[in-house]
Design an enzyme around this catalytic site. Structure first.
Site, mmCIF file in Angstrom:
data_model
loop_
_atom_site.group_PDB
_atom_site.id
_atom_site.type_symbol
_atom_site.label_atom_id
_atom_site.label_comp_id
_atom_site.label_asym_id
_atom_site.label_seq_id
_atom_site.Cartn_x
_atom_site.Cartn_y
_atom_site.Cartn_z
ATOM 1 N N THR A 195 7.988 -1.138 2.224
ATOM 2 C CA THR A 195 7.629 0.166 2.804
ATOM 3 C C THR A 195 7.579 0.012 4.318
ATOM 4 O O THR A 195 7.228 -1.051 4.818
ATOM 5 C CB THR A 195 6.243 0.582 2.261
ATOM 6 O OG1 THR A 195 6.398 0.941 0.898
ATOM 7 C CG2 THR A 195 5.636 1.737 3.042
ATOM 8 N N ARG A 247 4.845 9.744 -10.200
ATOM 9 C CA ARG A 247 3.772 9.009 -9.505
ATOM 10 C C ARG A 247 3.828 9.328 -7.994
ATOM 11 O O ARG A 247 4.886 9.412 -7.406
ATOM 12 C CB ARG A 247 3.975 7.519 -9.744
ATOM 13 C CG ARG A 247 2.896 6.617 -9.120
ATOM 14 C CD ARG A 247 3.441 5.860 -7.943
ATOM 15 N NE ARG A 247 2.447 4.976 -7.355
ATOM 16 C CZ ARG A 247 2.622 4.356 -6.203
ATOM 17 N NH1 ARG A 247 3.741 4.487 -5.528
ATOM 18 N NH2 ARG A 247 1.666 3.604 -5.713
ATOM 19 N N GLY A 275 -0.241 1.355 -3.593
ATOM 20 C CA GLY A 275 -0.688 2.697 -3.199
ATOM 21 C C GLY A 275 -2.018 3.089 -3.817
ATOM 22 O O GLY A 275 -2.869 3.699 -3.152
#
Ligand code: ASP
Length: 304
Positions: free
Chosen positions: A175, A203, A227
């Site tokens: 990320t 999700r 997350g």
């Protein structure tokens, strides 16, 4: 017992930038470090040069995120990981610290630069758009259809599907996030992700929530890691609010990361404050972070 570490680079004149390319367990091969470092340094220098020439914080964050979204080494834009059904869904958020405005897209498909959709939403009444709404938005903006799936990511997904391990697949890392302070002292943060990899359809990642991306005129933060852990800690907003209430950036990182470690969370964060202090922290083994300040570029990468 999960441990944590926090690093700090003191304030300096001029603009600052810190970027990340994810956090997680050890990189599979040490050979992965040099190309990652080269890419992160190139992007830090590009953003830093724009900032020294007077570019505003929000624009610099968007350009930085686009460069990282284009790099297939990272799990954002081109090269993002595939979800359980073999599709890529991209989430991105942008927060302007000066106006304290958050915008983002959740699970966008067939776009090259999800951060650009988030940028457009900064000026809209509806500022966080999900799923089908992102398709409409991309069409409205005449954004060309784009397939972000790379052969490498497809192969990873095929291999994991064969092993039946897909629902447990956690992407290695990747990320991306960008946090800057421009020459006017304004702050902004952006984060962009393909998610964890292998996740259930629908999700929602922390990246396009204030848990994963947050900024005001005191501090700006971008997070990475699992997350669900970042959401449970509400990490980005937590660090920003601590700085707003008077802790210095380093202390705010130290306290927040210590709490996260105590609760066994898997995460990392990068940030800046209004004075130009830089900090990053992690409970994971590795965070791929690099920064530029006072004409110096440095990083938090493992030594090769
Ligand atoms: N935070 C991202 C997510 O859970 C993944 C990551 O940072 O690697 O969607």
């Amino acid at each position: 017992m999960v441990s944590h570490s926090v690093f700090h680079q003191p304030s300096a004149p001029g603009p600052q930038v810190i970027i990340h390319g994810g956090a997680g367990a050890t990189l599979k091969s040490k050979g992965a470090v040099p190309p990652l470092r080269e890419s992160l340094y190139h992007i830090v220098r590009t953003i830093y040069n724009h900032l020294t020439q007077g570019m505003g914080a929000v624009e610099a964050v968007v350009i930085g995120c686009q460069l990282l979204e284009d790099d297939p080494q990272f799990n954002a834009g081109t090269g993002a990981v595939l979800q359980s059904d073999g599709q890529v869904r991209l989430s991105a958020a942008l927060m302007d610290g000066r106006t304290q405005t958050f915008s983002g897209v959740i699970n966008a498909q067939r776009v090259q630069y999800p951060i650009t959709l988030a940028e457009f939403l900064q000026t809209q009444n509806d500022r966080v758009i999900a799923d089908a709404g992102t398709v409409e938005l991309a069409r409205e903006l005449h954004t060309p259809l784009y397939n972000p799936i790379t052969p490498k990511r497809l192969q990873e997904w095929v291999n994991e599907s064969k092993d039946g391990a897909l629902m447990n697949l956690v992407s290695e890392m990747g990320t991306i996030g960008v946090v800057v302070r421009d020459t006017q002292g304004h702050l902004a943060a952006g984060t962009s992700t393909g998610g964890k990899g292998g996740e259930r359809i629908g999700r929602v990642s922390d990246s396009a929530m204030p848990a994963g991306t947050y900024a005001n005129d005191c501090a700006a933060i971008s997070c990475t890691g699992i997350g669900e852990d970042i959401i449970n800690e509400c990490l980005a907003a937590r660090i920003v609010l601590r700085v707003t209430d008077g802790l210095d950036l380093h202390q705010a990182f130290e306290r927040s990361l210590a709490e996260s470690a105590q609760r066994g969370r898997d995460l990392g964060a990068i940030g800046l404050d209004a004075q130009g202090n830089i900090a990053w922290g992690k409970t994971t083994e590795v965070i791929l972070a690099a920064y530029g300040t006072n004409n110096i570029v440095g990083d938090a990468l493992p030594t090769a």
